[in-house]
Structure formats: structure tokens, C-alpha cells
Scaffold this active site. Structure first.
Site, PDB file in Angstrom:
ATOM      1  N   GLN A   1     -10.849  -0.130   0.848  1.00 29.47           N
ATOM      2  CA  GLN A   1     -11.225  -0.985  -0.273  1.00 29.47           C
ATOM      3  C   GLN A   1     -10.011  -1.612  -0.951  1.00 29.47           C
ATOM      4  O   GLN A   1     -10.090  -2.737  -1.470  1.00 29.47           O
ATOM      5  CB  GLN A   1     -12.089  -0.219  -1.276  1.00 29.47           C
ATOM      6  CG  GLN A   1     -11.455   1.011  -1.889  1.00 29.47           C
ATOM      7  CD  GLN A   1     -11.714   2.271  -1.090  1.00 29.47           C
ATOM      8  OE1 GLN A   1     -11.838   2.253   0.137  1.00 29.47           O
ATOM      9  NE2 GLN A   1     -11.800   3.401  -1.795  1.00 29.47           N
TER      10      GLN A   1
ATOM     11  N   HIS B   1      12.096   6.537  16.070  1.00 29.65           N
ATOM     12  CA  HIS B   1      13.456   6.962  15.755  1.00 29.65           C
ATOM     13  C   HIS B   1      14.072   7.648  16.969  1.00 29.65           C
ATOM     14  O   HIS B   1      13.384   8.387  17.673  1.00 29.65           O
ATOM     15  CB  HIS B   1      13.481   7.989  14.619  1.00 29.65           C
ATOM     16  CG  HIS B   1      12.642   7.658  13.432  1.00 29.65           C
ATOM     17  ND1 HIS B   1      11.382   8.189  13.230  1.00 29.65           N
ATOM     18  CD2 HIS B   1      12.888   6.860  12.374  1.00 29.65           C
ATOM     19  CE1 HIS B   1      10.889   7.738  12.090  1.00 29.65           C
ATOM     20  NE2 HIS B   1      11.770   6.928  11.550  1.00 29.65           N
TER      21      HIS B   1
ATOM     22  N   HIS C   1       5.327  15.391   9.043  1.00 29.01           N
ATOM     23  CA  HIS C   1       4.564  14.274   8.496  1.00 29.01           C
ATOM     24  C   HIS C   1       3.066  14.421   8.738  1.00 29.01           C
ATOM     25  O   HIS C   1       2.247  14.066   7.886  1.00 29.01           O
ATOM     26  CB  HIS C   1       5.021  12.951   9.129  1.00 29.01           C
ATOM     27  CG  HIS C   1       6.164  12.301   8.417  1.00 29.01           C
ATOM     28  ND1 HIS C   1       6.093  11.891   7.119  1.00 29.01           N
ATOM     29  CD2 HIS C   1       7.417  11.993   8.843  1.00 29.01           C
ATOM     30  CE1 HIS C   1       7.251  11.346   6.761  1.00 29.01           C
ATOM     31  NE2 HIS C   1       8.068  11.397   7.790  1.00 29.01           N
TER      32      HIS C   1
ATOM     33  N   GLU D   1      -1.922 -36.070  28.305  1.00 22.53           N
ATOM     34  CA  GLU D   1      -2.804 -35.041  27.759  1.00 22.53           C
ATOM     35  C   GLU D   1      -4.162 -35.596  27.335  1.00 22.53           C
ATOM     36  O   GLU D   1      -5.009 -34.844  26.844  1.00 22.53           O
ATOM     37  CB  GLU D   1      -2.124 -34.348  26.569  1.00 22.53           C
ATOM     38  CG  GLU D   1      -0.928 -33.502  26.983  1.00 22.53           C
ATOM     39  CD  GLU D   1      -0.381 -32.658  25.843  1.00 22.53           C
ATOM     40  OE1 GLU D   1      -0.797 -32.873  24.693  1.00 22.53           O
ATOM     41  OE2 GLU D   1       0.449 -31.789  26.126  1.00 22.53           O
TER      42      GLU D   1
ATOM     43  N   HIS E   1      -2.797 -39.856  19.429  1.00 25.27           N
ATOM     44  CA  HIS E   1      -1.404 -39.441  19.389  1.00 25.27           C
ATOM     45  C   HIS E   1      -0.510 -40.554  19.939  1.00 25.27           C
ATOM     46  O   HIS E   1       0.517 -40.900  19.351  1.00 25.27           O
ATOM     47  CB  HIS E   1      -1.187 -38.180  20.239  1.00 25.27           C
ATOM     48  CG  HIS E   1      -1.588 -36.915  19.574  1.00 25.27           C
ATOM     49  ND1 HIS E   1      -2.888 -36.607  19.272  1.00 25.27           N
ATOM     50  CD2 HIS E   1      -0.835 -35.850  19.161  1.00 25.27           C
ATOM     51  CE1 HIS E   1      -2.939 -35.409  18.707  1.00 25.27           C
ATOM     52  NE2 HIS E   1      -1.705 -34.929  18.629  1.00 25.27           N
TER      53      HIS E   1
ATOM     54  N   TYR F   1       0.855  -1.188   0.000  1.00 27.09           N
ATOM     55  CA  TYR F   1       0.000   0.000   0.000  1.00 27.09           C
ATOM     56  C   TYR F   1       0.890   1.238   0.000  1.00 27.09           C
ATOM     57  O   TYR F   1       1.761   1.393   0.865  1.00 27.09           O
ATOM     58  CB  TYR F   1      -0.921   0.028   1.216  1.00 27.09           C
ATOM     59  CG  TYR F   1      -1.979   1.112   1.104  1.00 27.09           C
ATOM     60  CD1 TYR F   1      -3.247   0.803   0.628  1.00 27.09           C
ATOM     61  CD2 TYR F   1      -1.689   2.437   1.414  1.00 27.09           C
ATOM     62  CE1 TYR F   1      -4.207   1.795   0.473  1.00 27.09           C
ATOM     63  CE2 TYR F   1      -2.642   3.427   1.258  1.00 27.09           C
ATOM     64  CZ  TYR F   1      -3.898   3.102   0.793  1.00 27.09           C
ATOM     65  OH  TYR F   1      -4.838   4.091   0.624  1.00 27.09           O
TER      66      TYR F   1
ATOM     67  N   SER G   1       4.139   9.290  13.139  1.00 29.53           N
ATOM     68  CA  SER G   1       5.603   9.279  13.222  1.00 29.53           C
ATOM     69  C   SER G   1       6.087   9.915  14.521  1.00 29.53           C
ATOM     70  O   SER G   1       5.385  10.726  15.132  1.00 29.53           O
ATOM     71  CB  SER G   1       6.205  10.037  12.040  1.00 29.53           C
ATOM     72  OG  SER G   1       5.908   9.385  10.836  1.00 29.53           O
TER      73      SER G   1
END
Length: 430
Positions: A188, A324, A259, A411, A416, A129, A234
Site C-alpha cells: 500500500q 558483495h 539479514h 521505412e 517523416h 521505502y 542478501s
């Protein structure tokens, strides 16, 4: 902008409350996103075309929704030569950095004679994106698509809101190895990548930042498809002593403030007079900054100056867990080596965060909103999967079977236990 002094009573409580304040857009978008996702899942391409008309005021069809190879080539060629060169330079450095992250497959035989190991392989398809609206972001294309290409992802599908596609963005897509580009944005676009819609086939993972709608959509489709992270506004912390040029530090603080009005910039320094000079430089630079309106709102509402001994800076950075952090001091490793929670660190007076955003080579897709406490930035590993394997001969199986049976019985899982016992000529348990 708020000021804090480490020596003030109640500093810890006040600063912690400041750090924990929510900065995300307060709008309630989840209900809208839910309906958009449901529509795209049910109607496919028809929903995408309808939303393009309603949200973007653009008429598209099943052909024009895809950016053709001719359009990409023509627009990329129109990109200014110096920008194309910068894109190529950045792509090469990002590629080289992420190549060094490539993990090794492993295969070994342990003391029981069991052959064990793992192998790494790329995802088959990834959706990237790329935001539109506020600015063109060729760096977003590079940081998300180049590591995917290095990992060996065969299909890299880019989505970006319809409208004019900036030549620099398309030049970056070419340089990064993007294989298809679609004119679709918002929730969308996330739905189309997750579920498929007409000519847009679903992908295995979605990466890249976006609006609150995009973030909400990524949250909702997780599980049907992988996602990188839920990005917030940011943020930057600059740890600086008084030996710095205050104009440099002001510019670094504003590099993130511009930003978004919800972005955050924090200065930590032990020199109160220097802090005042930085504050004055911020105000002066805001008056000439093209992005000054957003930057001023960010600095006013979410910015901070902390006066504290620099030896305490690592603990304060860990409390913030920022996206940062710059250490603009002599011997920056002395402080940086004590930091546990930060998305990326920039060491020394000549390592501004901006070079990390573009050309250093490290990835600029980093955890925000204190997520650096438990997550890392985007890397090659986001585009790889690890598959483990086990190989036993008869003797190795015999060494493992008794404990397998005992644990399975404990268990309450008799099938198993039987799966192991039957190979030993023993059909227990019944």
C-alpha cells in the site's frame, strides 16, 4: 551448509545448480498485491487507513499518517549521541562519494556543423521505502536519500510501516535531507507513492528495499513510476587464504547471513584446514549471536564452502555474480581485477563488507540474485535524467536531410520524409 571441491568430478554442474537455486520467499503474494494496488488507486487515503487497521493493527487518520516535523525533531534529538555522530559521519562520507559521480553536461559541434549534446537534471520527486519489523535501518535511509539530495531532488518522501519510529531512523532522515515522512508500509505504501493517496502526492521514482509484498508491488507499478531494482535476499562471497584469522572470516560470513534466513554466504578458499576452522568459528559465533536463529537458517540452507585454487576464484565469483565479494588475500587486486560480475568488492583483510554497509561511502544498495551480471548498485545516476539536444543551421540541415529522407522512405514513413524534404524546397514524397 554445503561443501564443494573444485577437484571433484561434476563440480561445475553441482556448483552451478547450487548457485541457480531460488532463495526468494515461496509465498504467492502477487494476487494480494494486485488487489492492494487497485484499492489504493481507487480509494486513496481510505484504503491506506483501512490497511493500517487490517495489516498493522494501527488506527491512523489523515493527520496522524504523516510524521510531523515536531515528532521528527523530538525523536531525532532522543537518539544516542554516539549514534547521531555515526550517522553524521556516514552521511558525510556517502555525500562526498556520490558528489564525485556527478556527470558533466556536454555541447559540441561536429564536422557537419550540427550542434549536439546533452544535459543532466535531477528528478523532481523520489519515494524512499524504509523497512520496519526485523530492525531499524538508518543506513537504508542514508544510502537511498543522500544520493537523491546530492542529485538535487527537490522532494524526498519517506514511507515506513506504522508503529514506533526508531530515533536513529528519524535522525538519519534529518541528516539525509528527507522532506516528508509517512506512516505507511507494504504494498500500500508503494501504491501511495506511485498513484498518490490523500495527502501523499505521487513521486517520479521509488527506491528502497522491502518484503516480498513490496518487491511485487514495485514490479507492478513500474512504468507508472520508476523503480530502482527488484531486491532479493542478501549475499556475500568471501575469497580467503589460510593466512586469515578464521574468526574474522566467520564474522564476515555471518554479517550477511543474519539479514534473513534466505540470505547466502559462501567461502572460497584453497586451504581445507582453514575452511574447517572457519566452519567451527561460524558455529561458535552462532551460539552467542542475537540474530543467530536467522543466521543459522541461512548458513544451514544456503551457505557453502568451496575448496578451490584461488586462481580460479574470479571465474567462480563471476558464476555467482554476488551482491558483495571480499578478497581477504595478499595483493587482492590480482584476483579482483579479473572479476566482471559483482555488486561491490572489498579488497584486503581489513575491508570487511560491513564498512560498506555503513560508512565507507559507497552505496550499499546493490544487485542481488545474480543481477550483477547486468546491473549496478544505486548511484547518483538513479536520481538524474539525461536530455539530449540537436541544433542545426541551414547548412547543417542540408548535410543531414538527404539521408533522413532516404531512411524515412525506406521505412514507409512519408510524413517523416516530408518533414525534411519540405525544408529543402522539395515536397517529396506525395
Amino acid at each position: 551448509m554445503r561443501r564443494f571441491r573444485y577437484s571433484d568430478p561434476g563440480f561445475e554442474t553441482a556448483f552451478t545448480a547450487f548457485v541457480e537455486e531460488r532463495r526468494e520467499t515461496p509465498e504467492d503474494v502477487d494476487a494480494i498485491v494486485r488487489d492492494v494496488l487497485a484499492a489504493v488507486r481507487a480509494e486513496g487515503l481510505a484504503a491506506l487507513l483501512r490497511f493500517a487497521r487490517e495489516f498493522d493493527r494501527v488506527e491512523l487518520d489523515e493527520h496522524s499518517i504523516r510524521v510531523s516535523e515536531a515528532e521528527i525533531a523530538e525523536s531525532a534529538a532522543a537518539c544516542k549521541a554516539e549514534v547521531r555522530d555515526a550517522i553524521a559521519f556516514a552521511a558525510g562520507r556517502i555525500r562526498a562519494y556520490h558528489e564525485r559521480q556527478r556527470p558533466a553536461d556536454q555541447r559540441f559541434t561536429d564536422e557537419a556543423g550540427v550542434e549536439l549534446g546533452w544535459r543532466w537534471g535531477p528528478l523532481e520527486s523520489v519515494g524512499v521505502y524504509v523497512p520496519g519489523g526485523r530492525a531499524a535501518y538508518p543506513s537504508t535511509v542514508l544510502m537511498n536519500a543522500v544520493p537523491a539530495a546530492v542529485a538535487g531532488v527537490g522532494r524526498i518522501a519517506m514511507v515506513t510501516p506504522p508503529g514506533r519510529l526508531e530515533p536513529a531512523v528519524l535522525a538519519a532522515a534529518q541528516a539525509a535531507g528527507v522532506t516528508e515522512i509517512w506512516r505507511v508500509g507494504g504494498a500500500q505504501a508503494v501504491a501511495a507513492l506511485a498513484y498518490g493517496a490523500g495527502p501523499i502526492r505521487p513521486v517520479d521514482k521509488i527506491v528502497g528495499p522491502g518484503s516480498a509484498f513490496v518487491t511485487a508491488a514495485k514490479r507492478r507499478v513500474y512504468g507508472a513510476v520508476g523503480i530502482d531494482a527488484l531486491a532479493g535476499p542478501s549475499e556475500i562471497v568471501v575469497v580467503a587464504d589460510g593466512a586469515n584469522d578464521p574468526e574474522w572470516i566467520a564474522a564476515d560470513l555471518l554479517s550477511q547471513a543474519e539479514h534473513d534466513p534466505a540470505a547466502q554466504s559462501i567461502l572460497i578458499t584453497d586451504d581445507e584446514a582453514f575452511a574447517a576452522r572457519v566452519e567451527a568459528a561460524v558455529e561458535a559465533q552462532l551460539r552467542t549471536l542475537a540474530t543467530g536463529e536467522d543466521a543459522a537458517a541461512s548458513w544451514r540452507d544456503h551457505g557453502a564452502v568451496v575448496i578451490a585454487p584461488l586462481d580460479h576464484a574470479p571465474r567462480l565469483v563471476d558464476l555467482i555474480a554476488p551482491e558483495h565479494v571480499e578478497f581477504a588475500v595478499e595483493a587482492p587486486e590480482r584476483l579482483a581485477d579479473r572479476v566482471r560480475h559483482a555488486g561491490a568488492m572489498f579488497l584486503g583483510r581489513h575491508a570487511p563488507e560491513a564498512i560498506g554497509d555503513y560508512v565507507a561511502g559507497s552505496n550499499h544498495v546493490l544487485p542481488t540474485s545474480r543481477a550483477a551480471r547486468f546491473s549496478s548498485g544505486l548511484s547518483l545516476y538513479d536520481f538524474l535524467k539525461r536530455t539530449s539536444f540537436v541544433k542545426c543551421d541551414e547548412a547543417a540541415f542540408a548535410a543531414l536531410a538527404p539521408a533522413t529522407i532516404a531512411l524515412a522512405e525506406a521505412e514507409g514513413l512519408p510524413a517523416h520524409a516530408r518533414s525534411a524534404a519540405i525544408r529543402m524546397g522539395n515536397r517529396r514524397p506525395s
